[in-house]
Scaffold this motif. Structure first.
Motif, mmCIF file in Angstrom:
data_model
loop_
_atom_site.group_PDB
_atom_site.id
_atom_site.type_symbol
_atom_site.label_atom_id
_atom_site.label_comp_id
_atom_site.label_asym_id
_atom_site.label_seq_id
_atom_site.Cartn_x
_atom_site.Cartn_y
_atom_site.Cartn_z
ATOM 1 N N THR A 69 0.821 -1.205 0.000
ATOM 2 C CA THR A 69 0.000 0.000 0.000
ATOM 3 C C THR A 69 0.857 1.258 0.000
ATOM 4 N N GLY A 70 1.962 1.237 0.751
ATOM 5 C CA GLY A 70 2.864 2.382 0.749
ATOM 6 C C GLY A 70 3.463 2.635 -0.622
ATOM 7 N N THR A 101 0.668 8.117 3.029
ATOM 8 C CA THR A 101 -0.001 6.818 3.045
ATOM 9 C C THR A 101 0.282 6.091 4.355
ATOM 10 N N GLY A 115 0.637 3.978 -2.856
ATOM 11 C CA GLY A 115 0.301 5.347 -2.492
ATOM 12 C C GLY A 115 1.339 6.339 -2.999
ATOM 13 N N THR A 121 0.764 9.226 -6.000
ATOM 14 C CA THR A 121 1.117 10.632 -5.805
ATOM 15 C C THR A 121 2.017 11.128 -6.929
ATOM 16 N N ALA A 146 6.413 4.960 4.180
ATOM 17 C CA ALA A 146 5.188 4.478 4.824
ATOM 18 C C ALA A 146 5.530 3.724 6.098
ATOM 19 N N ALA A 192 -5.577 4.003 -3.636
ATOM 20 C CA ALA A 192 -4.323 4.233 -4.361
ATOM 21 C C ALA A 192 -4.388 3.605 -5.753
ATOM 22 N N GLY A 244 4.255 11.085 -0.740
ATOM 23 C CA GLY A 244 3.117 10.189 -0.921
ATOM 24 C C GLY A 244 3.212 8.960 -0.046
ATOM 25 N N ILE A 292 -7.532 1.773 1.847
ATOM 26 C CA ILE A 292 -6.492 2.725 1.454
ATOM 27 C C ILE A 292 -5.776 2.235 0.208
ATOM 28 N N CYS A 293 -5.498 0.936 0.163
ATOM 29 C CA CYS A 293 -4.840 0.355 -1.009
ATOM 30 C C CYS A 293 -5.715 0.507 -2.253
#
Length: 237
Positions: free
Chosen positions: A116-117, A191, A120, A124, A143, A219, A187, A215-216
């Protein structure tokens, strides 16, 4: 073997893996990808020059509309690094901070944080700096840094100061060094802050996974929407 004998490399590697399997496996994958690009380019400093893997995975919005696999650059680019120094810094930070995250939340959630990081950070970049080719695991590492600050704060220990200093030093380096992706780092940090809010805001494992997945998904949607806009002729600016 006597107690004072040095630990064999194979045993050391096994120990590192046992301490944090996801962080160790991710670091190993990054090293393998770097070695492939170095072999393809015949260089460890210009390893992305004349590298087929580098060409296929670098995060660059104008190249993400060419095939159904184009958006996968948002994830693949996090495994690429330009030069051995760039790779080693990210690998070391990823393992050391990721190990703390695995000890706190477990390996599966840490894997989710890393993915996810990275996504994200990529989302961005394609929105804020779409014309800049970008590579590196820094988004995922930032992240992890944000989550680590929350971990240290929850423990009420002195590590929170060190974590904040680490973020500050890295951001200062980002601002002072030409060619470093400021938007990718910001970003990833943003995240990670959102992920930290979810991980410490709820206690049940299911709720944590739901929050992380949401959240994922945002993104991923952000990347796909930006690629779709490109296909319709929207400006990169």
């Amino acid at each position: 073997m006597s107690p004072s004998s040095p630990t064999p490399p194979a045993q050391m590697a096994r120990n590192l893996y046992r301490q944090a399997p996801v962080s160790a496996a991710t670091a190993t994958l990054i090293i393998i990808v770097f070695m492939i690009t170095a072999v393809q380019s015949h260089s460890i400093t210009g390893n992305l020059n004349d590298s087929g893997l580098g060409d296929a995975w670098v995060l660059y919005l104008p190249l993400m509309d060419g095939s159904p696999f184009g958006p996968l650059r948002a994830l693949g680019s996090s495994l690429l690094h330009l030069g051995i120094g760039h790779m080693l810094i990210n690998v070391i930070l990823l393992y050391l901070i990721g190990r703390e995250t695995e000890w706190t939340f477990g390996s599966p959630l840490t894997a989710g944080i890393l993915v996810t990081g990275a996504l994200g950070a990529s989302a961005t970049v394609v929105w804020q700096s779409p014309g800049s080719p970008t590579v590196g695991a820094s988004g995922a590492v930032y992240a992890l840094m944000a989550v680590f600050v929350a971990i240290a704060y929850s423990r009420k220990d002195s590590q929170v100061g060190g974590a904040l200093v680490l973020i500050g030093v890295n951001l200062a380096y980002t601002l002072m060094t030409p060619g470093v992706s400021l938007w990718g780092h910001l970003g990833g940090l943003a995240t990670g802050a959102l992920l930290a809010g979810v991980l410490f805001g709820v206690r049940s494992r299911g709720a944590r996974w739901f929050g992380l997945g949401s959240i994922c998904a945002v993104a991923v949607i952000a990347v796909l929407v930006r690629v779709a806009m490109l296909s319709t002729g929207a400006s990169l600016s």
